[in-house]
Design a protein around this motif. Sequence first.
Motif, PDB file in Angstrom:
ATOM      1  N   ALA B  53       0.837  -1.197   0.000  1.00 47.35           N
ATOM      2  CA  ALA B  53       0.000   0.000   0.000  1.00 47.35           C
ATOM      3  C   ALA B  53       0.877   1.253   0.000  1.00 47.35           C
ATOM      4  O   ALA B  53       0.634   2.207  -0.749  1.00 47.35           O
ATOM      5  N   PHE B  54       1.926   1.238   0.828  1.00 43.99           N
ATOM      6  CA  PHE B  54       2.830   2.384   0.870  1.00 43.99           C
ATOM      7  C   PHE B  54       3.436   2.627  -0.507  1.00 43.99           C
ATOM      8  O   PHE B  54       3.491   3.759  -0.993  1.00 43.99           O
ATOM      9  N   THR B  55       3.892   1.550  -1.150  1.00 41.78           N
ATOM     10  CA  THR B  55       4.562   1.686  -2.445  1.00 41.78           C
ATOM     11  C   THR B  55       3.611   2.269  -3.486  1.00 41.78           C
ATOM     12  O   THR B  55       4.016   3.097  -4.312  1.00 41.78           O
ATOM     13  N   VAL B  56       2.331   1.832  -3.441  1.00 34.76           N
ATOM     14  CA  VAL B  56       1.360   2.359  -4.401  1.00 34.76           C
ATOM     15  C   VAL B  56       1.266   3.873  -4.265  1.00 34.76           C
ATOM     16  O   VAL B  56       1.335   4.614  -5.254  1.00 34.76           O
ATOM     17  N   TYR B  57       1.138   4.355  -3.026  1.00 32.96           N
ATOM     18  CA  TYR B  57       0.983   5.796  -2.837  1.00 32.96           C
ATOM     19  C   TYR B  57       2.293   6.528  -3.095  1.00 32.96           C
ATOM     20  O   TYR B  57       2.298   7.641  -3.598  1.00 32.96           O
ATOM     21  N   ARG B  58       3.388   5.922  -2.741  1.00 34.30           N
ATOM     22  CA  ARG B  58       4.664   6.569  -2.975  1.00 34.30           C
ATOM     23  C   ARG B  58       4.886   6.760  -4.467  1.00 34.30           C
ATOM     24  O   ARG B  58       5.396   7.797  -4.920  1.00 34.30           O
ATOM     25  N   THR B  59       4.498   5.748  -5.260  1.00 33.52           N
ATOM     26  CA  THR B  59       4.630   5.863  -6.702  1.00 33.52           C
ATOM     27  C   THR B  59       3.703   6.947  -7.230  1.00 33.52           C
ATOM     28  O   THR B  59       4.038   7.684  -8.150  1.00 33.52           O
ATOM     29  N   ALA B  67       8.785  14.940   0.374  1.00 36.02           N
ATOM     30  CA  ALA B  67       8.748  16.039   1.332  1.00 36.02           C
ATOM     31  C   ALA B  67       8.520  15.517   2.745  1.00 36.02           C
ATOM     32  O   ALA B  67       9.135  15.986   3.704  1.00 36.02           O
ATOM     33  N   GLY B  68       7.660  14.530   2.876  1.00 37.08           N
ATOM     34  CA  GLY B  68       7.419  13.950   4.191  1.00 37.08           C
ATOM     35  C   GLY B  68       8.679  13.285   4.727  1.00 37.08           C
ATOM     36  O   GLY B  68       9.066  13.482   5.886  1.00 37.08           O
ATOM     37  N   SER B  69       9.338  12.547   3.861  1.00 39.23           N
ATOM     38  CA  SER B  69      10.527  11.818   4.283  1.00 39.23           C
ATOM     39  C   SER B  69      11.639  12.766   4.709  1.00 39.23           C
ATOM     40  O   SER B  69      12.450  12.433   5.579  1.00 39.23           O
ATOM     41  N   ALA B  70      11.656  13.969   4.108  1.00 43.32           N
ATOM     42  CA  ALA B  70      12.719  14.922   4.455  1.00 43.32           C
ATOM     43  C   ALA B  70      12.598  15.384   5.902  1.00 43.32           C
ATOM     44  O   ALA B  70      13.556  15.891   6.474  1.00 43.32           O
ATOM     45  N   ASP B  71      11.432  15.191   6.517  1.00 40.25           N
ATOM     46  CA  ASP B  71      11.254  15.572   7.913  1.00 40.25           C
ATOM     47  C   ASP B  71      11.777  14.535   8.901  1.00 40.25           C
ATOM     48  O   ASP B  71      11.736  14.749  10.108  1.00 40.25           O
ATOM     49  N   MET B  72      12.207  13.404   8.379  1.00 41.96           N
ATOM     50  CA  MET B  72      12.693  12.356   9.288  1.00 41.96           C
ATOM     51  C   MET B  72      14.045  12.766   9.860  1.00 41.96           C
ATOM     52  O   MET B  72      14.843  13.430   9.204  1.00 41.96           O
ATOM     53  N   ASN B  73      14.301  12.324  11.079  1.00 43.97           N
ATOM     54  CA  ASN B  73      15.598  12.597  11.704  1.00 43.97           C
ATOM     55  C   ASN B  73      16.548  11.459  11.348  1.00 43.97           C
ATOM     56  O   ASN B  73      16.557  10.401  11.993  1.00 43.97           O
ATOM     57  N   ILE B  74      17.352  11.690  10.308  1.00 40.86           N
ATOM     58  CA  ILE B  74      18.180  10.608   9.781  1.00 40.86           C
ATOM     59  C   ILE B  74      19.230  10.152  10.789  1.00 40.86           C
ATOM     60  O   ILE B  74      19.590   8.968  10.831  1.00 40.86           O
ATOM     61  N   VAL B  75      19.669  11.061  11.657  1.00 36.29           N
ATOM     62  CA  VAL B  75      20.706  10.673  12.632  1.00 36.29           C
ATOM     63  C   VAL B  75      20.122   9.679  13.637  1.00 36.29           C
ATOM     64  O   VAL B  75      20.646   8.578  13.841  1.00 36.29           O
ATOM     65  N   PHE B 206      13.435 -11.357  13.149  1.00 40.21           N
ATOM     66  CA  PHE B 206      12.459 -10.958  12.138  1.00 40.21           C
ATOM     67  C   PHE B 206      12.026  -9.511  12.355  1.00 40.21           C
ATOM     68  O   PHE B 206      11.971  -8.709  11.420  1.00 40.21           O
ATOM     69  N   VAL B 207      11.754  -9.165  13.608  1.00 40.42           N
ATOM     70  CA  VAL B 207      11.313  -7.801  13.900  1.00 40.42           C
ATOM     71  C   VAL B 207      12.426  -6.816  13.552  1.00 40.42           C
ATOM     72  O   VAL B 207      12.173  -5.717  13.029  1.00 40.42           O
ATOM     73  N   ASP B 208      13.674  -7.210  13.783  1.00 46.11           N
ATOM     74  CA  ASP B 208      14.799  -6.361  13.390  1.00 46.11           C
ATOM     75  C   ASP B 208      14.827  -6.146  11.888  1.00 46.11           C
ATOM     76  O   ASP B 208      15.039  -5.034  11.397  1.00 46.11           O
ATOM     77  N   ILE B 209      14.614  -7.235  11.145  1.00 44.91           N
ATOM     78  CA  ILE B 209      14.691  -7.134   9.685  1.00 44.91           C
ATOM     79  C   ILE B 209      13.592  -6.209   9.160  1.00 44.91           C
ATOM     80  O   ILE B 209      13.829  -5.400   8.268  1.00 44.91           O
ATOM     81  N   ILE B 210      12.396  -6.311   9.749  1.00 45.04           N
ATOM     82  CA  ILE B 210      11.321  -5.404   9.336  1.00 45.04           C
ATOM     83  C   ILE B 210      11.782  -3.953   9.483  1.00 45.04           C
ATOM     84  O   ILE B 210      11.540  -3.113   8.617  1.00 45.04           O
ATOM     85  N   TRP B 211      12.471  -3.680  10.595  1.00 45.30           N
ATOM     86  CA  TRP B 211      12.907  -2.303  10.813  1.00 45.30           C
ATOM     87  C   TRP B 211      13.839  -1.832   9.699  1.00 45.30           C
ATOM     88  O   TRP B 211      13.756  -0.684   9.252  1.00 45.30           O
ATOM     89  N   VAL B 212      14.742  -2.704   9.243  1.00 45.43           N
ATOM     90  CA  VAL B 212      15.676  -2.293   8.197  1.00 45.43           C
ATOM     91  C   VAL B 212      14.900  -1.791   6.971  1.00 45.43           C
ATOM     92  O   VAL B 212      15.238  -0.773   6.370  1.00 45.43           O
ATOM     93  N   PHE B 213      13.813  -2.500   6.642  1.00 45.60           N
ATOM     94  CA  PHE B 213      13.008  -2.063   5.500  1.00 45.60           C
ATOM     95  C   PHE B 213      12.272  -0.763   5.816  1.00 45.60           C
ATOM     96  O   PHE B 213      12.159   0.127   4.968  1.00 45.60           O
ATOM     97  N   ILE B 217      12.474   2.779   3.635  1.00 43.74           N
ATOM     98  CA  ILE B 217      11.393   3.474   2.916  1.00 43.74           C
ATOM     99  C   ILE B 217      11.056   4.817   3.556  1.00 43.74           C
ATOM    100  O   ILE B 217      10.631   5.728   2.859  1.00 43.74           O
ATOM    101  N   PHE B 218      11.234   4.973   4.853  1.00 51.11           N
ATOM    102  CA  PHE B 218      10.828   6.236   5.461  1.00 51.11           C
ATOM    103  C   PHE B 218      11.961   7.249   5.547  1.00 51.11           C
ATOM    104  O   PHE B 218      11.747   8.432   5.366  1.00 51.11           O
ATOM    105  N   TYR B 219      13.182   6.808   5.840  1.00 46.65           N
ATOM    106  CA  TYR B 219      14.248   7.757   6.122  1.00 46.65           C
ATOM    107  C   TYR B 219      15.080   8.064   4.887  1.00 46.65           C
ATOM    108  O   TYR B 219      15.462   9.215   4.663  1.00 46.65           O
ATOM    109  N   LEU B 220      15.390   7.042   4.102  1.00 43.42           N
ATOM    110  CA  LEU B 220      16.376   7.240   3.034  1.00 43.42           C
ATOM    111  C   LEU B 220      15.784   7.939   1.821  1.00 43.42           C
ATOM    112  O   LEU B 220      16.480   8.642   1.108  1.00 43.42           O
TER     113      LEU B 220
END
Lengths: 544, 227
Positions: B53-59, B67-75, B206-213, B217-220
Amino acid sequence: MTTPQAPPAAPSHIDYLSERQGIWPWLLTTDHKRIGLLYTASITGFFFIGGFFALLMRLHLLEPKGALFGLETYNKLFTMHGIIMVWFFLIPSIPGTLGNFLIPMMIGAKDLAFPKLNLASWYVFMTGGIVTLYSMLRGGVDTGWTFYVPFSTTYSTAYVAGAAIGIFIAGFSSIMTGLNFIVTIHRMRAPGMTWFRMPIFLWSMYATSLVLVLATPVLAITLLMVIFERLFRVGIFDPSLGGDPVLFQHMFWFYSHPAVYIMILPAMAVISEIIPTFSRKPIFGYTAVAYSSLGIAVVGFLVWGHHMFVAGLSVYSAMAFSFLSYLVAIPSAIKVFNWTATMVKGSVSWDTPMLYAIGFLGLFTIGGMTGLFLAALGIDVHVTDTYFVVAHFHYIMVGGAVMGYLGGVHYWWPKISGKMYPEGLARLSALIVFIGFNLTFFPQFILGYLGMPRRYAAYPDEFQFLHVLSTAGATILGVGYILPLCYLIWSWKYGKPAGRNPWRATGLEWQTSSPPPSHNFEVTPVCTHPAYDFEGMKEELELA
Amino acid sequence: MPDMVSNLSGGGHLPSRVRDHFRTAEQQRESEMLGMWIFLATEVMFFGALFVAFTVYRTGYPQAFGAGSADMNIVLGSINTAILITSSLTMALAVHASEVGNQRWLQVLLVLTMLLGCVFLAIKGVEYYQHYLDHKMPAVWFEYSGADGSKVQMFFVFYFFMTGLHALHMLVGIGVLLVILGRSLAGSFSAEYHTPVAVAALYWSFVDIIWVFLFAIFYLQGLHVMR
Ligand SMILES: [Cu+2]
């Protein structure tokens, strides 16, 4: 199919019904057989609640302007009928009852792999059911069982979130059941019970479980998003907030088409046991029937778009979905032909389970063939959202799944209760169900083809005759469902003792006493025969 | 085969930790591991639907989502990623400790893993609070001056929905590890029997791996869009 290791023990054991009586030993049991009965009691309740809503609708439709209710009430009636029948009867019906009861016995195990998880699944199911019923009592839901957005997220004023939360919760019980079955079939089989010696029932339940664990989470997350959007008024699917309602439909049908196979595969599982037993022949084409269950489960995941042909799919994806939908017909037809071939030159007897099985064959074939009409792009546009669709899926879900369920309940009733049901009355009620069903739903094919839209509370005068026929049929069908409820309960107490193997069937479950002891077998069974080996087991079966 | 049979009928000479419907300890171990793998498959479908669902809207709305992602705190996001990956390491070492029967190390590593999980959640809370102060919390307080307001808000809806669900999974994971720790302290595990540690570790990783994804998608996504 097997020889017990030792001669049958003297009946010194206590069976699972008479061991530890009282309310708590039942509510806290981890015995898969008792949990199966808990499920049976609950889904029977839900079935009659859902059926009651259906009966009200049919009564309302006796008059072209509608005889009984206002428009909003009518919307709530078909919604609540759909929600209860789909999620609280059909989905858990055969897996929760017969699946729970039979899977460990058929593979020669003492229990499912995770007995506590199994009990938890029943509590989760009941929690979901009570939440849903409560939201219905508070005022009901009017979105249709499909919860289409943006009506469900934004505009409906009914108790949408409550019902959706109930279904969300019940979904976890589906997942628990499916997970338990998969692990059990993989890891708990008795010595000698190889994959290709398993009764077809188990192959079909395995395929069902795969669909349960892979499809249900998608429904869960979709409903969670609807709930979230509705409660917090933020945009996910609402087009006025940038959302895409078609995305909701994709996600909903990604679950809800495979859900049809969650309902029909278990019925096929039952039929695959009944037909060989009452034809005294091994199932024709064992391997093909076994693999066709997996084929249905896999291809079933690729066809959801056929619910969206008029929702703005591109021509190419519509054609792909149409083609893939046709493809599902192949494994389904493999089953129908093999069941029929099993009966050819068999010595067929017409006991009640067999009557249901043969009824299933005919009705499922009609339901499946009209499914092909609906998979064809041109015809689908003509009959989309008409009674033709309603009739089609009732032929699958009632003519298929419910007939299979009733056939299975009769077939294994001697094992479950230890008693025989009254055969004459049972045959009569099977006949009543068959006649009532066809009278209810066959006119709906015609109505739909003539243009009667589904979910309408009123209709033009010229449709009245067919609607009256349908309502008459529904009344007969209701009688056909109440009769088994009465005589099965009666036979629980007053029926003739059934003995170990009244049908002279081959499955492991028939090797143990009726009702079985708590741990199913006195001695670990060892499987030495292929499935349905009526020839090889002749002597043992004659003894029974 | 013969001893399997006698185990089933008797059950008496099985170690007490083997539940009585299993024939052997091996059968129980395999069942429990398979059960967790299947559960993880359901989790893949659960999160997978959200990723789709996220990918559909992101596309559909690349600008607004950028613009939303630019508000993330990358550090903070990067620190959190490092923390979770480290916790996967400590969890894997805990499994090893359980296999060699070193209860002391098992307990230390479990505590370490849980601590890392708590630090992750604390940092996540700080980020949530920052979004709140930035008025980027849909349904509570959301303001956006540009034209694409509702679409930027949708980015944040998905952000809170998905990272929130992930945080819930982390909480469950910490709870599970607490139970494992308790059982280790109670002396339930040995070099012969330690399946629950491995089962819990599967879930944790598994929960760790989910976080990597989620991080990807949100920060990078916004990094190259805005800077
Ligand atoms: Cu479909």
